[in-house]
Design a protein around this motif. Structure first.
Motif, PDB file in Angstrom:
ATOM      1  N   ILE A 161       0.837  -1.208   0.000  1.00  0.00           N
ATOM      2  CA  ILE A 161       0.000   0.000   0.000  1.00  0.00           C
ATOM      3  C   ILE A 161       0.867   1.252   0.000  1.00  0.00           C
ATOM      4  O   ILE A 161       0.637   2.202  -0.765  1.00  0.00           O
ATOM      5  N   LEU A 162       1.878   1.267   0.843  1.00  0.00           N
ATOM      6  CA  LEU A 162       2.733   2.447   0.966  1.00  0.00           C
ATOM      7  C   LEU A 162       3.557   2.675  -0.294  1.00  0.00           C
ATOM      8  O   LEU A 162       3.707   3.817  -0.759  1.00  0.00           O
ATOM      9  N   VAL A 163       4.094   1.623  -0.866  1.00  0.00           N
ATOM     10  CA  VAL A 163       4.856   1.761  -2.107  1.00  0.00           C
ATOM     11  C   VAL A 163       3.947   2.280  -3.223  1.00  0.00           C
ATOM     12  O   VAL A 163       4.319   3.184  -3.986  1.00  0.00           O
ATOM     13  N   ALA A 164       2.726   1.737  -3.295  1.00  0.00           N
ATOM     14  CA  ALA A 164       1.801   2.129  -4.358  1.00  0.00           C
ATOM     15  C   ALA A 164       1.363   3.585  -4.252  1.00  0.00           C
ATOM     16  O   ALA A 164       1.015   4.205  -5.260  1.00  0.00           O
ATOM     17  N   THR A 165       1.369   4.134  -3.039  1.00  0.00           N
ATOM     18  CA  THR A 165       0.967   5.536  -2.848  1.00  0.00           C
ATOM     19  C   THR A 165       2.161   6.471  -2.666  1.00  0.00           C
ATOM     20  O   THR A 165       1.991   7.633  -2.300  1.00  0.00           O
ATOM     21  N   GLY A 166       3.370   5.952  -2.916  1.00  0.00           N
ATOM     22  CA  GLY A 166       4.563   6.780  -2.818  1.00  0.00           C
ATOM     23  C   GLY A 166       4.905   7.211  -1.408  1.00  0.00           C
ATOM     24  O   GLY A 166       5.511   8.276  -1.208  1.00  0.00           O
ATOM     25  N   ARG A 167       4.568   6.379  -0.410  1.00  0.00           N
ATOM     26  CA  ARG A 167       4.799   6.748   0.989  1.00  0.00           C
ATOM     27  C   ARG A 167       5.701   5.764   1.728  1.00  0.00           C
ATOM     28  O   ARG A 167       5.662   5.696   2.950  1.00  0.00           O
ATOM     29  N   TRP A 168       6.458   4.991   0.988  1.00  0.00           N
ATOM     30  CA  TRP A 168       7.391   4.073   1.634  1.00  0.00           C
ATOM     31  C   TRP A 168       8.774   4.696   1.666  1.00  0.00           C
ATOM     32  O   TRP A 168       9.221   5.219   0.665  1.00  0.00           O
ATOM     33  N   PRO A 169       9.483   4.655   2.802  1.00  0.00           N
ATOM     34  CA  PRO A 169       9.042   4.137   4.107  1.00  0.00           C
ATOM     35  C   PRO A 169       8.023   5.056   4.760  1.00  0.00           C
ATOM     36  O   PRO A 169       7.971   6.251   4.469  1.00  0.00           O
ATOM     37  N   LEU A 170       7.257   4.493   5.660  1.00  0.00           N
ATOM     38  CA  LEU A 170       6.167   5.216   6.309  1.00  0.00           C
ATOM     39  C   LEU A 170       6.692   6.437   7.063  1.00  0.00           C
ATOM     40  O   LEU A 170       7.550   6.315   7.928  1.00  0.00           O
ATOM     41  N   ARG A 171       6.118   7.611   6.737  1.00  0.00           N
ATOM     42  CA  ARG A 171       6.470   8.838   7.439  1.00  0.00           C
ATOM     43  C   ARG A 171       5.276   9.785   7.542  1.00  0.00           C
ATOM     44  O   ARG A 171       5.438  10.957   7.851  1.00  0.00           O
ATOM     45  N   ASP A 172       4.082   9.282   7.232  1.00  0.00           N
ATOM     46  CA  ASP A 172       2.902  10.143   7.252  1.00  0.00           C
ATOM     47  C   ASP A 172       1.669   9.257   7.391  1.00  0.00           C
ATOM     48  O   ASP A 172       1.765   8.028   7.362  1.00  0.00           O
ATOM     49  N   TRP A 173       0.499   9.890   7.520  1.00  0.00           N
ATOM     50  CA  TRP A 173      -0.751   9.148   7.606  1.00  0.00           C
ATOM     51  C   TRP A 173      -0.973   8.316   6.339  1.00  0.00           C
ATOM     52  O   TRP A 173      -0.514   8.676   5.255  1.00  0.00           O
ATOM     53  N   PHE A 174      -1.707   7.236   6.474  1.00  0.00           N
ATOM     54  CA  PHE A 174      -2.117   6.450   5.309  1.00  0.00           C
ATOM     55  C   PHE A 174      -3.171   7.215   4.513  1.00  0.00           C
ATOM     56  O   PHE A 174      -3.947   7.999   5.072  1.00  0.00           O
ATOM     57  N   THR A 175      -3.214   6.950   3.208  1.00  0.00           N
ATOM     58  CA  THR A 175      -4.199   7.597   2.349  1.00  0.00           C
ATOM     59  C   THR A 175      -4.687   6.629   1.282  1.00  0.00           C
ATOM     60  O   THR A 175      -3.945   5.738   0.858  1.00  0.00           O
ATOM     61  N   ALA A 176      -5.926   6.810   0.854  1.00  0.00           N
ATOM     62  CA  ALA A 176      -6.468   6.049  -0.273  1.00  0.00           C
ATOM     63  C   ALA A 176      -6.243   6.774  -1.587  1.00  0.00           C
ATOM     64  O   ALA A 176      -6.493   6.205  -2.658  1.00  0.00           O
ATOM     65  N   ARG A 177      -5.778   8.012  -1.529  1.00  0.00           N
ATOM     66  CA  ARG A 177      -5.544   8.782  -2.749  1.00  0.00           C
ATOM     67  C   ARG A 177      -4.369   8.194  -3.531  1.00  0.00           C
ATOM     68  O   ARG A 177      -3.289   7.993  -2.996  1.00  0.00           O
ATOM     69  N   GLY A 178      -4.624   7.907  -4.782  1.00  0.00           N
ATOM     70  CA  GLY A 178      -3.589   7.345  -5.637  1.00  0.00           C
ATOM     71  C   GLY A 178      -3.369   5.863  -5.456  1.00  0.00           C
ATOM     72  O   GLY A 178      -2.460   5.296  -6.074  1.00  0.00           O
ATOM     73  N   LEU A 179      -4.162   5.195  -4.641  1.00  0.00           N
ATOM     74  CA  LEU A 179      -3.996   3.761  -4.421  1.00  0.00           C
ATOM     75  C   LEU A 179      -4.654   2.997  -5.568  1.00  0.00           C
ATOM     76  O   LEU A 179      -5.863   3.110  -5.788  1.00  0.00           O
ATOM     77  N   PRO A 180      -3.897   2.225  -6.332  1.00  0.00           N
ATOM     78  CA  PRO A 180      -4.485   1.463  -7.440  1.00  0.00           C
ATOM     79  C   PRO A 180      -5.599   0.531  -6.962  1.00  0.00           C
ATOM     80  O   PRO A 180      -5.509  -0.047  -5.876  1.00  0.00           O
ATOM     81  N   ALA A 181      -6.611   0.387  -7.785  1.00  0.00           N
ATOM     82  CA  ALA A 181      -7.784  -0.399  -7.397  1.00  0.00           C
ATOM     83  C   ALA A 181      -7.414  -1.836  -7.062  1.00  0.00           C
ATOM     84  O   ALA A 181      -7.967  -2.433  -6.132  1.00  0.00           O
ATOM     85  N   GLU A 182      -6.448  -2.407  -7.811  1.00  0.00           N
ATOM     86  CA  GLU A 182      -6.106  -3.809  -7.556  1.00  0.00           C
ATOM     87  C   GLU A 182      -5.398  -3.975  -6.217  1.00  0.00           C
ATOM     88  O   GLU A 182      -5.566  -4.998  -5.542  1.00  0.00           O
ATOM     89  N   VAL A 183      -4.622  -2.972  -5.812  1.00  0.00           N
ATOM     90  CA  VAL A 183      -3.978  -3.038  -4.494  1.00  0.00           C
ATOM     91  C   VAL A 183      -5.019  -2.874  -3.395  1.00  0.00           C
ATOM     92  O   VAL A 183      -5.005  -3.574  -2.378  1.00  0.00           O
ATOM     93  N   ALA A 184      -5.941  -1.936  -3.597  1.00  0.00           N
ATOM     94  CA  ALA A 184      -7.009  -1.720  -2.618  1.00  0.00           C
ATOM     95  C   ALA A 184      -7.856  -2.973  -2.449  1.00  0.00           C
ATOM     96  O   ALA A 184      -8.292  -3.295  -1.335  1.00  0.00           O
TER      97      ALA A 184
END
Length: 471
Positions: free
Chosen positions: A133-156
């Motif tokens: 999830i974090l890699v798919a939303t450009g947030r890896w490594p974790l440093r912020d809140w999780f988001t559904a914005r930009g999360l590909p449908a297949e990953v979701a």
């Protein structure tokens, strides 16, 4: 509708796993259950897909009774009475005397909420799913809140958010701290102290559950104990009847407040935590509760996270598996910047345990605290990205680092979304401000300090006292 965590056919596979972990002989019980067509794999979320036939439910109840009647396998290394546990505690503590400063208590409440909220949307998602999830939303490594914005449908679709939490815990939706049992139990501990004082009993805790805690807001061991209370059992029997979750994480999330009101005295905090924890847990389940309470007592006045970890370890039965687990995990987390290698090793050692068990989650907490070196963001992001019970471990790590830092030093980008308030189904607490909670905690801490005898010289077997920042 399937009622989770209490159905006999769902409890029995967990009981077989728990008894094996304790070294009890359950092979005959497992054979009878499998021969009748029962499922031996414990349900991950607390309930199987469909109700069991009546014959299986009756057999599961019979076999749970048989498991309860098996001989205990306890040893001197894992005592079940407070006197035996207390025997290894230091006579004095090298921590600054309490009570804690208001800013430290405010930071503890805020940090607990921040860490919990960070972990809420990914609770039940395994570690590799969290990373995807974090890699798919450009947030890896974790440093912020999780988001559904930009999360590909297949990953979701592959890794669905915790459906109860995502509407209020994703970055785009946060508007105050939503309800969570990791905060509800802290609120309840505050009320127990305000209502019954420091001499409260396990029976008082049980009554507080029945009076103020909705049954639908408790899970695993707490739900079983709640059911046992309604059946007429009293503590500590409530922790033992048909309770395969007796060494899971539930009690460990309940005891921070007992530490905050006993700043500098991990022993007093641990004694209060013991009385609370034994309503629903035994052995390691209780050790987790006294460990966190002792760390909370230290974090409210200590200068460094190592003092906090020392205090937590000092109240544990030294030969127990739980104590060994947190010592080893702490050593893994200390002095390294390779968090993924630390977590790889923790999974190699503890990955066989259920994601809500106490030992694996305590290992993550200890390692993350050592790795994070007292800094909130580094610590909570590490522990949540490690998986397992993400909101609970995030809450514990956030509470420790929030107390060490104090509210005035916490990063605004983590604290501001809380809007200074939290939601709760416990009457009288919904919408309460963290500032009021800190003030009420401080009042209890101050009253306890005035009533308590002197702590004695500030020297322990661990060495001379180190000056701390009580702010």
């Amino acid at each position: 509708m399937r009622i989770t965590w209490v159905q006999p056919e769902d409890l029995l596979p967990h009981e077989i796993a728990a008894s094996r972990d304790e070294g009890r002989e359950v092979a005959a019980i497992a054979r009878r259950w499998a021969a009748a067509g029962g499922e031996l794999t414990p349900p991950v979320s607390g309930a199987s897909a469909s109700p069991a036939p009546a014959r299986l439910r009756a057999l599961a109840t019979e076999l749970l009774d048989a498991a309860d009647a098996l001989p205990a396998t306890g040893s001197a290394d894992e005592p079940e009475d407070l006197a035996a546990v207390r025997a290894s505690w230091p006579a004095t503590w090298s921590l600054p005397a309490g009570p804690a400063a208001y800013d430290r208590l405010h930071g503890a409440w805020l940090g607990r909420a921040v860490g919990c909220l960070l972990g809420k949307p990914v609770e039940k998602i395994p570690r590799h799913g969290i990373r995807e999830i974090l890699v798919a939303t450009g947030r890896w490594p974790l440093r912020d809140w999780f988001t559904a914005r930009g999360l590909p449908a297949e990953v979701a679709a592959r890794w669905p958010w915790n459906r109860r939490s995502a509407p209020t815990s994703l970055a785009e939706n946060i508007d105050g701290m939503p309800e969570d049992d990791d905060l509800n139990f802290a609120l309840l501990a505050l009320r127990v102290l305000e209502t019954y004082g420091r001499d409260f009993t396990s029976a008082d805790v049980a009554q507080a559950w029945l009076d103020w805690l909705p049954g639908g807001r408790v899970f695993t061991a707490e739900r079983v104990a709640y059911r046992n209370l309604l059946l007429g059992l009293a503590p500590p029997a409530t922790a033992r009847r048909h309770n395969p979750f007796r060494e899971w994480i539930g009690a460990q999330i309940r005891t921070d407040v007992y530490g905050w009101v006993n700043a500098g005295r991990p022993d007093r905090a641990a004694e209060l935590a013991w009385r609370d924890a034994t309503v629903s847990h035994v052995r390691a389940g209780v050790y987790g509760a006294i460990w966190v309470a002792a760390m909370a007592a230290a974090a409210a006045v200590a200068a460094a996270v190592d003092e906090v970890l020392d205090a937590g370890e000092a109240v544990l039965p030294p030969g127990s598996r739980f104590a060994a687990t947190v010592r080893e995990a702490r050593a893994l987390g200390a002095g390294t910047d390779d968090w993924e290698a630390v977590v790889d090793e923790l999974y190699a050692r503890h990955g066989h345990l259920h994601w809500v068990h106490v030992r694996n989650n305590a290992a993550l907490v200890a390692a993350a605290l050592a790795y994070g070196r007292g800094e909130l963001e580094r610590s909570i992001c590490a522990v949540v990205s490690g998986g397992w019970d993400t909101d609970s471990t995030g809450a514990t790590v956030g509470a420790v680092t929030g107390a060490l830092t104090g509210a005035s030093g916490l990063p605004d980008r983590w604290v501001a979304p809380l809007r200074g308030r939290l939601a709760s189904s416990i009457a009288g607490f919904d919408g309460i401000g963290f500032d009021e909670l800190a003030a009420r905690t401080a009042a209890l801490a101050d009253a306890g300090t005035r009533a308590a005898p002197p702590a004695g010289p500030t020297t322990t077997a661990a060495g001379p006292a180190t000056p701390g920042d009580a702010r």
